[in-house]
Design a protein around this motif. Structure first.
Motif, PDB file in Angstrom:
ATOM      1  N   GLY A   1       0.795  -1.264  -0.014  1.00 50.90           N
ATOM      2  CA  GLY A   1       0.007  -0.156   0.259  1.00 50.90           C
ATOM      3  C   GLY A   1       0.786   1.231  -0.107  1.00 50.90           C
ATOM      4  O   GLY A   1       1.986   1.243  -0.184  1.00 50.90           O
ATOM      5  N   ARG A   2       0.153   2.478   0.160  1.00 47.53           N
ATOM      6  CA  ARG A   2       1.019   3.582   0.022  1.00 47.53           C
ATOM      7  C   ARG A   2       0.747   4.341   1.397  1.00 47.53           C
ATOM      8  O   ARG A   2      -0.640   4.631   1.674  1.00 47.53           O
ATOM      9  CB  ARG A   2       0.773   4.436  -1.101  1.00 47.53           C
ATOM     10  CG  ARG A   2       1.196   3.811  -2.301  1.00 47.53           C
ATOM     11  CD  ARG A   2       1.412   4.783  -3.455  1.00 47.53           C
ATOM     12  NE  ARG A   2       2.000   4.339  -4.753  1.00 47.53           N
ATOM     13  CZ  ARG A   2       3.217   4.082  -4.869  1.00 47.53           C
ATOM     14  NH1 ARG A   2       4.154   4.498  -4.047  1.00 47.53           N
ATOM     15  NH2 ARG A   2       3.670   3.628  -6.121  1.00 47.53           N
ATOM     16  N   ASN A   3       1.446   5.214   1.912  1.00 44.75           N
ATOM     17  CA  ASN A   3       1.410   6.050   2.902  1.00 44.75           C
ATOM     18  C   ASN A   3       0.975   7.346   2.284  1.00 44.75           C
ATOM     19  O   ASN A   3       1.532   7.938   1.382  1.00 44.75           O
ATOM     20  CB  ASN A   3       2.694   6.250   3.807  1.00 44.75           C
ATOM     21  CG  ASN A   3       2.574   7.361   4.877  1.00 44.75           C
ATOM     22  OD1 ASN A   3       1.512   8.226   4.859  1.00 44.75           O
ATOM     23  ND2 ASN A   3       3.382   7.113   5.675  1.00 44.75           N
ATOM     24  N   PRO A   4      -0.379   7.759   2.566  1.00 37.74           N
ATOM     25  CA  PRO A   4      -0.961   8.960   2.003  1.00 37.74           C
ATOM     26  C   PRO A   4      -0.104  10.268   2.202  1.00 37.74           C
ATOM     27  O   PRO A   4      -0.240  11.218   1.375  1.00 37.74           O
ATOM     28  CB  PRO A   4      -2.095   8.875   2.411  1.00 37.74           C
ATOM     29  CG  PRO A   4      -2.593   7.965   3.626  1.00 37.74           C
ATOM     30  CD  PRO A   4      -1.431   7.051   3.575  1.00 37.74           C
ATOM     31  N   GLN A   5       0.381  10.374   3.519  1.00 35.53           N
ATOM     32  CA  GLN A   5       1.139  11.459   3.824  1.00 35.53           C
ATOM     33  C   GLN A   5       2.543  11.664   2.940  1.00 35.53           C
ATOM     34  O   GLN A   5       2.663  12.752   2.117  1.00 35.53           O
ATOM     35  CB  GLN A   5       1.381  11.823   5.028  1.00 35.53           C
ATOM     36  CG  GLN A   5       0.160  11.782   6.043  1.00 35.53           C
ATOM     37  CD  GLN A   5       0.455  12.133   7.415  1.00 35.53           C
ATOM     38  OE1 GLN A   5       1.498  11.711   7.912  1.00 35.53           O
ATOM     39  NE2 GLN A   5      -0.579  12.514   7.948  1.00 35.53           N
ATOM     40  N   THR A   6       3.300  10.553   2.782  1.00 34.58           N
ATOM     41  CA  THR A   6       4.436  10.610   2.235  1.00 34.58           C
ATOM     42  C   THR A   6       4.710   9.993   0.687  1.00 34.58           C
ATOM     43  O   THR A   6       5.394  10.158   0.058  1.00 34.58           O
ATOM     44  CB  THR A   6       5.711   9.847   2.910  1.00 34.58           C
ATOM     45  OG1 THR A   6       5.244   8.421   3.065  1.00 34.58           O
ATOM     46  CG2 THR A   6       5.574  10.471   4.606  1.00 34.58           C
TER      47      THR A   6
ATOM     48  N   ILE B   1       4.477   0.912   1.538  1.00 31.98           N
ATOM     49  CA  ILE B   1       4.413   0.145   2.865  1.00 31.98           C
ATOM     50  C   ILE B   1       4.056  -1.349   2.448  1.00 31.98           C
ATOM     51  O   ILE B   1       3.274  -1.531   1.573  1.00 31.98           O
ATOM     52  CB  ILE B   1       3.646   0.889   3.969  1.00 31.98           C
ATOM     53  CG1 ILE B   1       2.125   1.147   3.623  1.00 31.98           C
ATOM     54  CG2 ILE B   1       4.522   2.280   4.186  1.00 31.98           C
ATOM     55  CD1 ILE B   1       1.576   1.717   4.580  1.00 31.98           C
ATOM     56  N   LYS B   2       4.355  -2.208   3.509  1.00 22.98           N
ATOM     57  CA  LYS B   2       3.895  -3.633   3.343  1.00 22.98           C
ATOM     58  C   LYS B   2       2.731  -3.817   4.368  1.00 22.98           C
ATOM     59  O   LYS B   2       3.219  -3.314   5.597  1.00 22.98           O
ATOM     60  CB  LYS B   2       4.814  -4.626   3.517  1.00 22.98           C
ATOM     61  CG  LYS B   2       5.861  -4.545   2.509  1.00 22.98           C
ATOM     62  CD  LYS B   2       6.962  -5.753   2.796  1.00 22.98           C
ATOM     63  CE  LYS B   2       7.983  -5.815   1.828  1.00 22.98           C
ATOM     64  NZ  LYS B   2       9.000  -6.773   1.825  1.00 22.98           N
ATOM     65  N   ILE B   3       1.740  -4.164   3.779  1.00 23.58           N
ATOM     66  CA  ILE B   3       0.396  -4.451   4.770  1.00 23.58           C
ATOM     67  C   ILE B   3       0.205  -5.945   4.873  1.00 23.58           C
ATOM     68  O   ILE B   3       0.132  -6.804   4.138  1.00 23.58           O
ATOM     69  CB  ILE B   3      -0.938  -3.780   4.000  1.00 23.58           C
ATOM     70  CG1 ILE B   3      -0.867  -2.330   3.621  1.00 23.58           C
ATOM     71  CG2 ILE B   3      -2.179  -4.064   4.855  1.00 23.58           C
ATOM     72  CD1 ILE B   3      -1.958  -1.878   2.914  1.00 23.58           C
TER      73      ILE B   3
END
Length: 90
Positions: free
Chosen positions: A60-65, A69-71
Motif C-alpha cells: 500500500g501507500r502512505n498517503p502523507q509521504t 508500505i507492506k500491509i
C-alpha cells in the motif's frame, strides 16, 4: 441505533427487563464472536450470515509521504445480508 437503544427495544418487544435483554444480547455477541474465532460460519436464515475471510498481504501507500508500505495478511469478518433483510430495507 446503538447498543443501548437496541437493548431498550429488545426489552420492550420481548416484555423483559433491560438487564435480561442486555444479558441476552451480550450472550449472542459472545457466541457469534467465539464461533467466528474458531473459523465457523454463523447463519441466521432470513437475516444474514457472518464468515471469516483471509485477506492476503499486499503493498500500500502512505498517503502523507507516498512511500510504499507492506500491509500484513489478516483475517476479516464479512457479513452477507439475507433475502428477508435485503427486502426489508428496499
Amino acid at each position: 441505533m446503538n447498543k443501548t437503544e437496541l437493548i431498550d427495544a429488545m426489552a420492550a418487544d420481548a416484555g423483559i427487563t433491560k438487564a435480561a435483554a442486555k444479558k441476552a444480547l451480550e450472550s449472542f455477541l459472545d457466541n457469534v464472536g467465539q464461533s467466528l474465532k474458531k473459523g465457523n460460519r454463523v447463519s441466521l436464515v432470513g437475516f444474514g450470515s457472518w464468515a471469516v475471510s483471509e485477506r492476503s498481504a499486499r503493498e500500500g501507500r502512505n498517503p502523507q509521504t507516498g512511500k510504499t508500505i507492506k500491509i500484513a495478511a489478516k483475517k476479516v469478518v464479512k457479513f452477507k445480508a439475507g433475502a428477508e433483510l435485503s427486502n426489508a430495507v428496499n
